[in-house]
Write a protein that holds these residues in place. Structure first.
Motif, PDB file in Angstrom:
ATOM      1  N   ALA A   1     -26.526  -9.571 -44.098  1.00 39.99           N
ATOM      2  CA  ALA A   1     -27.057 -10.595 -44.359  1.00 39.99           C
ATOM      3  C   ALA A   1     -27.413 -11.561 -43.119  1.00 39.99           C
ATOM      4  O   ALA A   1     -28.153 -12.243 -43.169  1.00 39.99           O
ATOM      5  CB  ALA A   1     -25.973 -11.472 -45.499  1.00 39.99           C
ATOM      6  N   ALA A   2     -26.304 -11.687 -42.181  1.00 39.85           N
ATOM      7  CA  ALA A   2     -26.364 -12.460 -41.107  1.00 39.85           C
ATOM      8  C   ALA A   2     -27.586 -12.090 -40.125  1.00 39.85           C
ATOM      9  O   ALA A   2     -28.406 -12.801 -39.732  1.00 39.85           O
ATOM     10  CB  ALA A   2     -25.262 -12.559 -40.369  1.00 39.85           C
ATOM     11  N   THR A   3     -28.004 -10.969 -40.263  1.00 39.91           N
ATOM     12  CA  THR A   3     -29.041 -10.388 -39.344  1.00 39.91           C
ATOM     13  C   THR A   3     -30.462 -10.668 -39.968  1.00 39.91           C
ATOM     14  O   THR A   3     -31.217 -10.941 -39.532  1.00 39.91           O
ATOM     15  CB  THR A   3     -28.931  -8.538 -39.197  1.00 39.91           C
ATOM     16  N   LEU A   4     -30.467 -10.325 -41.483  1.00 36.64           N
ATOM     17  CA  LEU A   4     -31.713 -10.736 -42.199  1.00 36.64           C
ATOM     18  C   LEU A   4     -31.833 -12.454 -42.042  1.00 36.64           C
ATOM     19  O   LEU A   4     -32.924 -12.725 -41.879  1.00 36.64           O
ATOM     20  CB  LEU A   4     -31.438 -10.699 -43.723  1.00 36.64           C
ATOM     21  N   TRP A   5     -30.885 -13.023 -41.962  1.00 38.89           N
ATOM     22  CA  TRP A   5     -30.887 -14.395 -41.905  1.00 38.89           C
ATOM     23  C   TRP A   5     -31.354 -14.953 -40.735  1.00 38.89           C
ATOM     24  O   TRP A   5     -32.303 -15.902 -40.461  1.00 38.89           O
ATOM     25  CB  TRP A   5     -29.655 -15.266 -42.436  1.00 38.89           C
ATOM     26  N   ILE A   6     -30.594 -14.382 -39.610  1.00 39.56           N
ATOM     27  CA  ILE A   6     -31.108 -14.893 -38.248  1.00 39.56           C
ATOM     28  C   ILE A   6     -32.727 -14.626 -38.146  1.00 39.56           C
ATOM     29  O   ILE A   6     -33.347 -15.350 -37.333  1.00 39.56           O
ATOM     30  CB  ILE A   6     -30.101 -14.264 -37.185  1.00 39.56           C
ATOM     31  N   ASN A   7     -32.957 -13.363 -38.323  1.00 37.36           N
ATOM     32  CA  ASN A   7     -34.357 -12.927 -38.050  1.00 37.36           C
ATOM     33  C   ASN A   7     -35.299 -14.186 -38.979  1.00 37.36           C
ATOM     34  O   ASN A   7     -36.591 -14.526 -38.424  1.00 37.36           O
ATOM     35  CB  ASN A   7     -34.842 -11.635 -38.653  1.00 37.36           C
ATOM     36  N   TYR A   8     -34.938 -14.233 -40.247  1.00 38.40           N
ATOM     37  CA  TYR A   8     -35.724 -15.193 -41.028  1.00 38.40           C
ATOM     38  C   TYR A   8     -35.993 -16.631 -40.400  1.00 38.40           C
ATOM     39  O   TYR A   8     -36.942 -17.037 -40.288  1.00 38.40           O
ATOM     40  CB  TYR A   8     -35.168 -15.028 -42.421  1.00 38.40           C
ATOM     41  N   LEU A   9     -34.693 -17.112 -39.856  1.00 33.88           N
ATOM     42  CA  LEU A   9     -34.667 -18.511 -39.211  1.00 33.88           C
ATOM     43  C   LEU A   9     -35.566 -18.384 -38.156  1.00 33.88           C
ATOM     44  O   LEU A   9     -36.497 -19.360 -37.642  1.00 33.88           O
ATOM     45  CB  LEU A   9     -33.335 -18.826 -38.911  1.00 33.88           C
TER      46      LEU A   9
ATOM     47  N   GLY B   1     -23.976 -17.497 -30.220  1.00 31.82           N
ATOM     48  CA  GLY B   1     -25.408 -17.847 -30.360  1.00 31.82           C
ATOM     49  C   GLY B   1     -26.259 -16.783 -29.772  1.00 31.82           C
ATOM     50  O   GLY B   1     -25.824 -15.755 -29.244  1.00 31.82           O
ATOM     51  N   ILE B   2     -27.569 -16.548 -30.209  1.00 31.61           N
ATOM     52  CA  ILE B   2     -28.400 -15.605 -29.925  1.00 31.61           C
ATOM     53  C   ILE B   2     -29.943 -16.161 -29.557  1.00 31.61           C
ATOM     54  O   ILE B   2     -30.282 -17.079 -30.320  1.00 31.61           O
ATOM     55  CB  ILE B   2     -28.723 -14.363 -30.839  1.00 31.61           C
ATOM     56  N   LEU B   3     -30.477 -15.888 -28.471  1.00 31.31           N
ATOM     57  CA  LEU B   3     -31.625 -16.373 -27.930  1.00 31.31           C
ATOM     58  C   LEU B   3     -32.806 -15.699 -28.708  1.00 31.31           C
ATOM     59  O   LEU B   3     -32.784 -14.529 -29.244  1.00 31.31           O
ATOM     60  CB  LEU B   3     -31.762 -16.376 -26.668  1.00 31.31           C
ATOM     61  N   ARG B   4     -34.047 -16.253 -28.823  1.00 38.35           N
ATOM     62  CA  ARG B   4     -34.909 -15.552 -29.331  1.00 38.35           C
ATOM     63  C   ARG B   4     -35.337 -14.282 -28.605  1.00 38.35           C
ATOM     64  O   ARG B   4     -35.501 -13.168 -29.086  1.00 38.35           O
ATOM     65  CB  ARG B   4     -36.214 -16.556 -29.462  1.00 38.35           C
ATOM     66  N   THR B   5     -35.110 -14.274 -27.449  1.00 31.65           N
ATOM     67  CA  THR B   5     -35.496 -13.155 -26.295  1.00 31.65           C
ATOM     68  C   THR B   5     -34.692 -12.079 -26.507  1.00 31.65           C
ATOM     69  O   THR B   5     -34.498 -10.863 -26.121  1.00 31.65           O
ATOM     70  CB  THR B   5     -35.619 -13.708 -24.908  1.00 31.65           C
ATOM     71  N   GLU B   6     -33.586 -12.377 -27.132  1.00 31.10           N
ATOM     72  CA  GLU B   6     -32.512 -11.277 -27.377  1.00 31.10           C
ATOM     73  C   GLU B   6     -32.263 -10.892 -28.700  1.00 31.10           C
ATOM     74  O   GLU B   6     -31.698  -9.788 -28.974  1.00 31.10           O
ATOM     75  CB  GLU B   6     -30.897 -11.932 -27.271  1.00 31.10           C
ATOM     76  N   ARG B   7     -33.159 -11.324 -29.583  1.00 29.39           N
ATOM     77  CA  ARG B   7     -33.541 -10.879 -31.136  1.00 29.39           C
ATOM     78  C   ARG B   7     -33.394  -9.240 -31.241  1.00 29.39           C
ATOM     79  O   ARG B   7     -32.998  -8.876 -32.294  1.00 29.39           O
ATOM     80  CB  ARG B   7     -34.685 -11.664 -31.484  1.00 29.39           C
ATOM     81  N   GLN B   8     -34.102  -8.671 -30.205  1.00 31.15           N
ATOM     82  CA  GLN B   8     -34.135  -7.172 -30.356  1.00 31.15           C
ATOM     83  C   GLN B   8     -32.725  -6.592 -30.349  1.00 31.15           C
ATOM     84  O   GLN B   8     -32.668  -5.528 -30.883  1.00 31.15           O
ATOM     85  CB  GLN B   8     -35.247  -6.616 -29.460  1.00 31.15           C
ATOM     86  N   LEU B   9     -31.767  -7.264 -29.991  1.00 29.32           N
ATOM     87  CA  LEU B   9     -30.348  -6.669 -30.037  1.00 29.32           C
ATOM     88  C   LEU B   9     -29.913  -6.435 -31.452  1.00 29.32           C
ATOM     89  O   LEU B   9     -28.822  -5.722 -31.833  1.00 29.32           O
ATOM     90  CB  LEU B   9     -29.388  -7.508 -29.427  1.00 29.32           C
ATOM     91  N   LEU B  10     -30.521  -7.397 -32.451  1.00 31.17           N
ATOM     92  CA  LEU B  10     -29.972  -7.015 -33.828  1.00 31.17           C
ATOM     93  C   LEU B  10     -30.387  -5.831 -34.227  1.00 31.17           C
ATOM     94  O   LEU B  10     -31.437  -5.336 -34.045  1.00 31.17           O
ATOM     95  CB  LEU B  10     -30.710  -8.414 -34.606  1.00 31.17           C
ATOM     96  N   LYS B  11     -29.308  -5.388 -34.997  1.00 26.28           N
ATOM     97  CA  LYS B  11     -29.512  -4.011 -35.739  1.00 26.28           C
ATOM     98  C   LYS B  11     -30.572  -4.098 -36.725  1.00 26.28           C
ATOM     99  O   LYS B  11     -30.561  -4.945 -37.509  1.00 26.28           O
ATOM    100  CB  LYS B  11     -28.440  -3.385 -36.141  1.00 26.28           C
ATOM    101  N   LYS B  12     -31.391  -3.283 -36.737  1.00 26.54           N
ATOM    102  CA  LYS B  12     -32.220  -3.022 -37.979  1.00 26.54           C
ATOM    103  C   LYS B  12     -31.552  -2.785 -39.487  1.00 26.54           C
ATOM    104  O   LYS B  12     -30.700  -1.819 -39.461  1.00 26.54           O
ATOM    105  CB  LYS B  12     -33.332  -1.877 -37.998  1.00 26.54           C
ATOM    106  N   VAL B  13     -31.716  -3.554 -40.180  1.00 28.77           N
ATOM    107  CA  VAL B  13     -31.055  -3.571 -41.409  1.00 28.77           C
ATOM    108  C   VAL B  13     -31.987  -2.998 -42.854  1.00 28.77           C
ATOM    109  O   VAL B  13     -33.253  -3.492 -42.755  1.00 28.77           O
ATOM    110  CB  VAL B  13     -30.222  -4.591 -41.790  1.00 28.77           C
TER     111      VAL B  13
END
Length: 187
Positions: free
Chosen positions: A114-122, A175-187
């Motif tokens: 849920a956090a991964t989905l939410w961060i990407n959504y935001l 925190g996570i930066l937009r440029t680091e977003r690719q670090l989020l695992k695909k869900v």
């Protein structure tokens, strides 16, 4: 809003007003398991919201709007995600919150997904935001582990500023930066 995980039975969505009572029942209602409140900034001593308080205040944000959603696991409500601007009307500093209400749903990767989905959504709905983060406390080991699992950076640790159960705890920011977003695992 209707955000779906590709690899898990998890969605985040707004709910109709008619479903708000069920969300209140699992979070604050008389039969709710309130263990989650021991980890959700317990030092603030936030009250248990009555149905009237919930539907007019905090709960109303889950019916419509972009900054709050209900987490569903196998089509059952299990928690919520929220977002807010720490800097108010400047709208450059975005923080989020997450709560999975019943302990039986902990340690199932629901929060991580849920956090991964939410961060990407935001990041998607706020294209000018460069960072998304959250604040927790040193006694919330699950939220600290979540930040690490998501590839977020520990940005701050303010020592001994949270007082709960006769003990001081640290406030911790991730925190996570937009440029680091690719670090989020695909869900």
């Amino acid at each position: 809003m209707n955000i779906k995980a590709a690899k898990a039975p998890i969605t985040i969505r707004n709910i109709p007003k008619t479903a708000l009572a069920k969300l209140w029942e699992i979070s604050y209602g008389p039969k709710a398991n309130l263990t989650w409140k021991n980890f959700d900034g317990p030092y603030f001593k936030d009250p248990i919201l009555s149905w009237e308080e919930y539907q007019k205040g905090f709960g109303s944000r889950f019916v419509a709007g972009d900054n709050a959603g209900v987490i569903f696991y196998d089509d059952e409500m299990v928690g919520v995600v929220t977002a807010y601007f720490e800097d108010g009307s400047l709208k450059k500093w975005l923080e989020f919150g997450i709560a999975i209400y019943h302990p039986e749903n902990w340690n199932k990767k629901i929060g991580q997904t849920a956090a991964t989905l939410w961060i990407n959504y935001l990041f998607d709905i706020y294209p000018k935001i460069e960072r998304v983060g959250y604040t927790t406390w040193s006694g919330n080991y699950a939220m600290i582990a979540l930040g690490k699992k998501l590839g977020m950076k520990k940005e701050a640790q303010i020592r001994k500023v949270r007082y709960w159960q006769g003990q001081y705890w640290d406030s911790v920011k991730y925190g996570i930066l937009r440029t680091e977003r690719q670090l989020l695992k695909k869900v």
